[in-house]
Design a protein around this motif. Structure first.
Motif, short mmCIF file in Angstrom:
data_model
loop_
_atom_site.label_atom_id
_atom_site.label_comp_id
_atom_site.label_asym_id
_atom_site.label_seq_id
_atom_site.Cartn_x
_atom_site.Cartn_y
_atom_site.Cartn_z
N ILE A 201 0.84 -1.19 0.00
CA ILE A 201 0.00 0.00 0.00
C ILE A 201 0.89 1.25 0.00
N GLY A 202 0.73 2.12 -1.00
CA GLY A 202 1.53 3.35 -1.08
C GLY A 202 2.95 3.04 -1.49
N THR A 203 3.14 2.47 -2.67
CA THR A 203 4.43 1.92 -3.06
C THR A 203 5.49 2.96 -3.38
N GLY A 204 5.11 4.18 -3.83
CA GLY A 204 6.12 5.18 -4.18
C GLY A 204 6.98 4.71 -5.34
N THR A 205 8.28 4.61 -5.12
CA THR A 205 9.21 4.15 -6.16
C THR A 205 9.11 2.65 -6.40
N GLY A 206 8.42 1.92 -5.48
CA GLY A 206 8.34 0.47 -5.58
C GLY A 206 9.43 -0.26 -4.83
N VAL A 207 10.28 0.45 -4.10
CA VAL A 207 11.48 -0.16 -3.53
C VAL A 207 11.18 -1.32 -2.58
N LEU A 208 10.17 -1.19 -1.71
CA LEU A 208 9.89 -2.27 -0.77
C LEU A 208 9.33 -3.49 -1.51
N SER A 209 8.50 -3.27 -2.51
CA SER A 209 7.99 -4.38 -3.32
C SER A 209 9.14 -5.15 -3.97
#
Length: 378
Positions: A201-209
């Motif tokens: 939820i709220g990925t931003g740049t996607g770094v955690l994904s």
């Protein structure tokens, strides 16, 4: 789209107004040039004037820097008695600085070249934000904002290295850059999500994904309310080799449809109203995103699934939340903490004694909470 009009050298000019902060187009601009002194310019912007520079670009940059120095020296703030007073004072200071320094404007031509002497070509910085330039259309923008776009373009070009990923993350303008190692470090140290379906939820740049995918997650469906973040995450996924069978990103608030084995959220952590677009990555009025995450988590977890929440305790240290607020919210949502991990601050401001909030920043703790629904027996 709003327009700005002025006359210079006996010629009438008209340009499109651009403001990423949502500032209304000025109804009147006053022209300034290389003869304008910083003290005079500061007096005029304090009166509310919008100053359009028509001289040399490098001199315009020097004037902006001089305005910033004079503005800082002219302030007389009372010594704050509490961390909350220091926080409010710092937000007010930054807001005033943004409002005043954003009144120095520059024109760009229809190739996104600054239409001043020695004006640089800035198409690479402007086009990703505004789209292709329209032939015959000039643009007027705050010089401070334009320089921010140039800096963001450099970050996007070279990228940000993140431990655990095969390549750098390239942040887009207005999308929070992954420069805080606390968040990524907590994800790397957490149990590996091997074979799990994940929502972020709220990925931003996607770094955690991408870290979760690199650690064995079978697929991630990510969401964000900002279309620039959605485009940013999609571009980074392609760069890193995570195809659509493993990573998808959707423009929507909170949860995607369906259920996942793991739902991850690193929400904005300061419960205050955001003032600009980039503020939305940090400020969350009335903790709306966090409350929404708690309210919907159980319905979006597959049987045996967990929610992972990354959250700083800075709001409690400042006095923006009561110490027991988080536990009260979890109880109300029928959630419990299964385990948690903690990390001390690593960002430079926590080690800077000149920072107005140094005393609380140095004590900040960021935690990763593993959450599960409470099973109530009848």
């Amino acid at each position: 789209m709003a327009e700005v009009r002025w006359t210079h050298g006996g010629l009438a000019h008209v340009a499109t107004w651009r403001s990423e902060a949502g500032v209304p187009a000025p109804t009147h601009v006053a022209l300034v040039d290389d003869r304008t002194r910083a003290d005079e310019a500061l007096r005029r912007i304090r009166r509310g004037e919008q100053l359009l520079y028509v001289g040399d670009f490098q001199n315009a940059r020097q004037l902006l820097a001089s305005l910033g120095r004079r503005l800082e020296k002219s302030r007389r703030w009372p010594v704050p008695r509490t961390a909350l007073e220091a926080f409010r004072q710092e937000r007010q200071r930054r807001g005033e600085e943004h409002a005043l320094l954003s009144r120095l404007l520059v024109p760009l031509d229809d190739t996104y070249t600054v239409a001043l002497r020695r004006g640089p070509k800035l198409r690479d910085a402007c086009e990703p934000v505004w789209g292709p330039p329209a032939p015959g259309t000039f643009t007027v923008v705050a010089l401070r904002e334009l320089l921010g776009m140039v800096g963001a373009a450099e970050w996007r070009k070279k990228g940000v290295r993140v431990e655990g990923l095969p390549g750098p993350i390239h942040p887009h303008y207005g999308v929070f850059s992954p420069t805080r190692p606390e968040y990524t470090g907590l994800i790397r140290a957490a149990p590996a999500p091997t074979g799990k379906r994940v929502f972020e939820i709220g990925t931003g740049t996607g770094v955690l994904s991408f870290l979760l995918l690199a650690r064995g997650a079978s697929e991630v469906v990510a969401t964000d309310i900002d279309p620039r973040a959605v485009a940013c995450a999609a571009e980074n996924a392609e760069r890193l080799g995570f195809g659509p069978d493993r990573f998808r990103v959707l423009e929507r608030p909170l949860f995607p449809d369906g259920q996942a084995d793991l739902v991850v959220c690193n929400p904005p952590w300061i419960p205050e109203r955001p003032k600009t677009r980039i503020d939305r990555a940090i400020y969350d009025e009335d903790s709306a995103v966090l409350r929404g995450f708690f309210a919907g988590l159980a319905d979006h977890l597959a049987p045996g699934g967990q929610g992972w929440l990354i959250l700083s305790d800075l709001p409690e240290l400042i006095g923006l939340r009561e110490a027991g607020w988080l536990n009260e919210q979890l109880d109300a949502a029928g959630l419990r903490t299964v385990w948690r991990r903690s990390v001390a601050p690593q960002h430079p401001r926590a080690k800077d004694p000149t920072d107005p909030l140094h005393r609380v920043r140095s004590r900040e703790t960021t935690r990763l909470y593993a959450l599960e629904p409470i099973v109530r027996r009848r």
